[in-house]
Design a protein around this motif. Structure first.
Motif, PDB file in Angstrom:
ATOM      1  N   THR A   1      -7.363   1.474  -5.464  1.00  0.00           N
ATOM      2  CA  THR A   1      -7.210   2.928  -5.321  1.00  0.00           C
ATOM      3  C   THR A   1      -8.192   3.444  -4.276  1.00  0.00           C
ATOM      4  OG1 THR A   1      -6.656   3.050  -7.677  1.00  0.00           O
ATOM      5  CG2 THR A   1      -7.203   5.119  -6.570  1.00  0.00           C
TER       6      THR A   1
ATOM      7  N   ARG B   1     -12.948   1.254  -1.576  1.00  0.00           N
ATOM      8  CA  ARG B   1     -11.844   1.331  -2.530  1.00  0.00           C
ATOM      9  C   ARG B   1     -12.261   0.822  -3.910  1.00  0.00           C
ATOM     10  NH1 ARG B   1     -11.447  -2.443   1.301  1.00  0.00           N
ATOM     11  NH2 ARG B   1     -10.826  -4.597   0.829  1.00  0.00           N
TER      12      ARG B   1
ATOM     13  N   GLN C   1       1.485   5.578  -0.567  1.00  0.00           N
ATOM     14  CA  GLN C   1       0.947   6.941  -0.659  1.00  0.00           C
ATOM     15  C   GLN C   1       1.426   7.545  -1.974  1.00  0.00           C
ATOM     16  OE1 GLN C   1       2.519  10.625   1.476  1.00  0.00           O
ATOM     17  NE2 GLN C   1       0.790  10.090   2.791  1.00  0.00           N
TER      18      GLN C   1
ATOM     19  N   CYS D   1      -2.087   5.466   4.379  1.00  0.00           N
ATOM     20  CA  CYS D   1      -2.238   4.504   3.281  1.00  0.00           C
ATOM     21  C   CYS D   1      -1.774   3.110   3.700  1.00  0.00           C
ATOM     22  CB  CYS D   1      -1.449   4.987   2.068  1.00  0.00           C
ATOM     23  SG  CYS D   1      -2.070   6.521   1.318  1.00  0.00           S
TER      24      CYS D   1
ATOM     25  N   GLN E   1      -5.109  12.196   1.456  1.00  0.00           N
ATOM     26  CA  GLN E   1      -4.036  11.672   0.635  1.00  0.00           C
ATOM     27  C   GLN E   1      -4.587  10.595  -0.305  1.00  0.00           C
ATOM     28  OE1 GLN E   1      -3.410  11.816   4.125  1.00  0.00           O
ATOM     29  NE2 GLN E   1      -4.414   9.905   4.637  1.00  0.00           N
TER      30      GLN E   1
ATOM     31  N   CYS F   1      -4.049   7.010  -2.212  1.00  0.00           N
ATOM     32  CA  CYS F   1      -3.336   5.750  -1.969  1.00  0.00           C
ATOM     33  C   CYS F   1      -3.523   4.795  -3.143  1.00  0.00           C
ATOM     34  CB  CYS F   1      -3.857   5.081  -0.703  1.00  0.00           C
ATOM     35  SG  CYS F   1      -3.928   6.169   0.741  1.00  0.00           S
TER      36      CYS F   1
ATOM     37  N   ARG G   1       0.862  -1.185   0.000  1.00  0.00           N
ATOM     38  CA  ARG G   1       0.000   0.000   0.000  1.00  0.00           C
ATOM     39  C   ARG G   1       0.900   1.238   0.000  1.00  0.00           C
ATOM     40  NH1 ARG G   1      -2.133  -2.945   4.495  1.00  0.00           N
ATOM     41  NH2 ARG G   1      -4.035  -4.110   3.974  1.00  0.00           N
TER      42      ARG G   1
ATOM     43  N   TYR H   1     -11.080   3.617   2.141  1.00  0.00           N
ATOM     44  CA  TYR H   1     -10.556   2.267   1.942  1.00  0.00           C
ATOM     45  C   TYR H   1     -11.699   1.247   1.898  1.00  0.00           C
ATOM     46  CZ  TYR H   1      -7.817  -1.989   2.633  1.00  0.00           C
ATOM     47  OH  TYR H   1      -7.262  -3.239   2.484  1.00  0.00           O
TER      48      TYR H   1
ATOM     49  N   GLY I   1      -7.500   8.499   1.526  1.00  0.00           N
ATOM     50  CA  GLY I   1      -7.409   8.439   2.984  1.00  0.00           C
ATOM     51  C   GLY I   1      -7.581   9.822   3.590  1.00  0.00           C
TER      52      GLY I   1
END
Length: 225
Positions: A131, A151, A97, A140, A180, A182, A95, A148, A134
């Motif tokens: 994808t 996702r 960032q 991430c 962010q 991820c 995973r 998540y 977060g």
């Protein structure tokens, strides 16, 4: 013979004329009602261009409050931030960032942000991609949070490229928040031309309800298995 007392309207007109200095106190004693009306009309016509009507500030505030549903104007001002990363290496099964946290300040009265993140995955054929966005402390590497849970799954086909997008409504509280982007690839590759935009939803004006946080996406491992 009884003395005729001046009427209240005439007294009012006399006071107006005295206030504007159109007659003196001595002149007022010999004026008739007709003469007072003539002088008053002349004075008002002369002063009309400079006269203003007072407004009640409380009335203005009340009307504004009705138009804004009692909320602060900042509630209805869209705020937006964005981030971009041209190329980020992705290790197999890690995973990562892809876009570092971007910051947005949510004003009082706003309860949601609209986040859109996209990643162009470049990797070996038959690689699977994941994808998500977060928020705040949802790192991430931890694989947690509403983004998540919902996702986006994808895969790299024979062209060795895959464009994955997550478009999501996230609940927030007023104040400063970070977001962010991820990404995840089952085989080593690269995240290309990645972008993340976040904007406030003005007063949640559309109304309605959001789907529950739990059970919104497959659980299990990162690939939802």
């Amino acid at each position: 013979m009884a003395t005729k007392r001046p009427s209240a309207p005439m007294i009012g007109l006399l006071l107006v004329l005295l206030m504007f200095g159109s007659i003196g106190a001595a002149d007022a004693a010999g004026l008739t009602v007709r003469k007072v009306k003539q002088i008053a009309a002349q004075v008002i016509a002369k002063k009309a261009p400079t006269l203003t009507v007072a407004r009640a500030r409380s009335a203005d505030r009340a009307r504004t409050a009705d138009q804004l549903a009692g909320r602060a104007p900042a509630t209805y001002l869209d705020r937006a931030v964005g981030g971009f990363a041209p190329s980020v290496p992705l290790s197999a099964g890690v995973r990562t960032q892809v876009i570092a946290p971007i910051t947005i300040t949510v004003p009082p009265g706003v309860g949601f942000v609209h986040a859109t993140g996209q990643i162009g995955y470049n990797g070996p054929a038959n690689s699977l991609t994941v994808t998500w966005v977060g928020a705040d402390s949802e790192a991430c590497a931890d694989g947690v949070g509403l983004g998540y849970d919902r996702r986006t799954f994808g895969g790299v086909d024979g062209s060795s490229r895959d464009l994955a997008v997550q478009d999501i409504l996230l609940p927030v509280t007023p104040g400063v928040h970070t977001f962010q982007l991820c990404g995840y690839l089952t085989q080593a590759g690269t995240a290309l031309q990645s972008s993340l935009t976040v904007e406030t939803v003005a007063g949640n004006a559309a109304g309605g309800t959001s789907a529950p946080r739990t059970g919104a996406a497959p659980r299990g491992d990162i690939l939802g298995r």
